[in-house]
Design a protein around this motif. Structure first.
Motif, short mmCIF file in Angstrom:
data_model
loop_
_atom_site.label_atom_id
_atom_site.label_comp_id
_atom_site.label_asym_id
_atom_site.label_seq_id
_atom_site.Cartn_x
_atom_site.Cartn_y
_atom_site.Cartn_z
N SER A 159 19.06 -42.71 54.59
CA SER A 159 20.24 -42.59 55.09
C SER A 159 21.23 -41.84 54.02
O SER A 159 20.79 -41.93 52.79
N TYR A 160 22.38 -41.70 54.13
CA TYR A 160 23.22 -40.87 53.56
C TYR A 160 24.83 -41.12 53.75
O TYR A 160 25.10 -41.39 54.98
N MET A 161 25.72 -40.94 53.03
CA MET A 161 27.07 -41.11 52.94
C MET A 161 27.68 -39.84 53.45
O MET A 161 27.87 -38.81 52.70
N PRO A 162 27.93 -39.62 54.86
CA PRO A 162 28.50 -38.24 55.28
C PRO A 162 30.05 -38.09 54.89
O PRO A 162 30.82 -37.75 55.72
N THR A 163 30.36 -37.89 53.86
CA THR A 163 31.61 -37.76 53.16
C THR A 163 31.63 -36.49 52.42
O THR A 163 30.69 -36.42 51.56
N SER A 164 32.70 -35.88 52.47
CA SER A 164 32.91 -34.60 51.60
C SER A 164 33.90 -34.95 50.60
O SER A 164 34.94 -35.82 50.97
N PHE A 165 33.69 -34.51 49.21
CA PHE A 165 34.56 -34.64 48.44
C PHE A 165 35.22 -33.34 47.84
O PHE A 165 34.49 -32.36 47.76
N GLY A 166 36.39 -33.21 47.45
CA GLY A 166 37.07 -32.19 47.13
C GLY A 166 36.82 -32.04 45.65
O GLY A 166 36.62 -33.03 45.04
#
Length: 173
Positions: A159-166
């Motif tokens: 699984s993964y954390m589907p978050t994008s970071f700037g």
């Protein structure tokens, strides 16, 4: 230096007579290998994670003959990314599926799926007439899971954390 100490020159000389091959993805969901000289297809490869999409190629009205003949096939996205080939010094996998004991030079083909899905497959095409599937990776955005299938057909998932970071959110920035 790296290529020299690992005898890349011998690999190049030994493979100088290989038949040139064109690798291309198509809207039938497959990667096709064509002989450069005569244009004949040598083989086709359907990435294992894209197999479910192949059913979409069939047009249900294909066999209709009345009132007028209709039918054909539908285009599906499959391997419409650009394949990349490169020589790599590594421990490979033999045709029988066993891991090789020592590293050697291999010609590896990376097959990105493009619009077919967030994934790719890695093939050993050192002997273009006997390609070896090393592994495939697929990122399923719906389930937020990354699937990996190895050369034996075994599938693992994470699984993964589907978050994008700037960029500004990283302390290093």
């Amino acid at each position: 230096y790296w290529r020299n100490i690992n005898d890349y020159g011998t690999f190049v000389t030994g493979n100088a007579g290989r038949r040139e091959t064109i690798y291309v993805g198509a809207n039938d969901g497959m990667l096709h290998a064509f002989d450069f000289e005569d244009g004949y297809e040598v083989w086709g490869f359907i990435p294992p994670f894209l197999l479910p999409q192949i059913a979409g190629v069939i047009n249900p009205s294909f066999n209709q003959s009345t009132p007028t003949p209709v039918g054909g096939t539908n285009s599906v996205y499959g391997v419409d990314g650009s394949p990349v080939q490169h020589d790599i010094f590594m421990r490979g996998i033999s045709v029988d599926g066993t891991r090789e004991n020592a590293p050697s030079w291999k010609t590896i083909l990376m097959v990105p799926y493009g619009r077919g899905g967030a994934g790719f497959s890695i093939l050993d095409v050192t002997d273009r007439d006997n390609p070896i599937h090393y592994f495939s990776v697929y990122n399923d955005k719906q389930t937020k899971r990354v699937y990996r299938m190895d050369h034996t057909g075994s599938v693992s998932e994470s699984s993964y954390m589907p978050t994008s970071f700037g960029l500004a959110e990283f302390p290093e920035a």
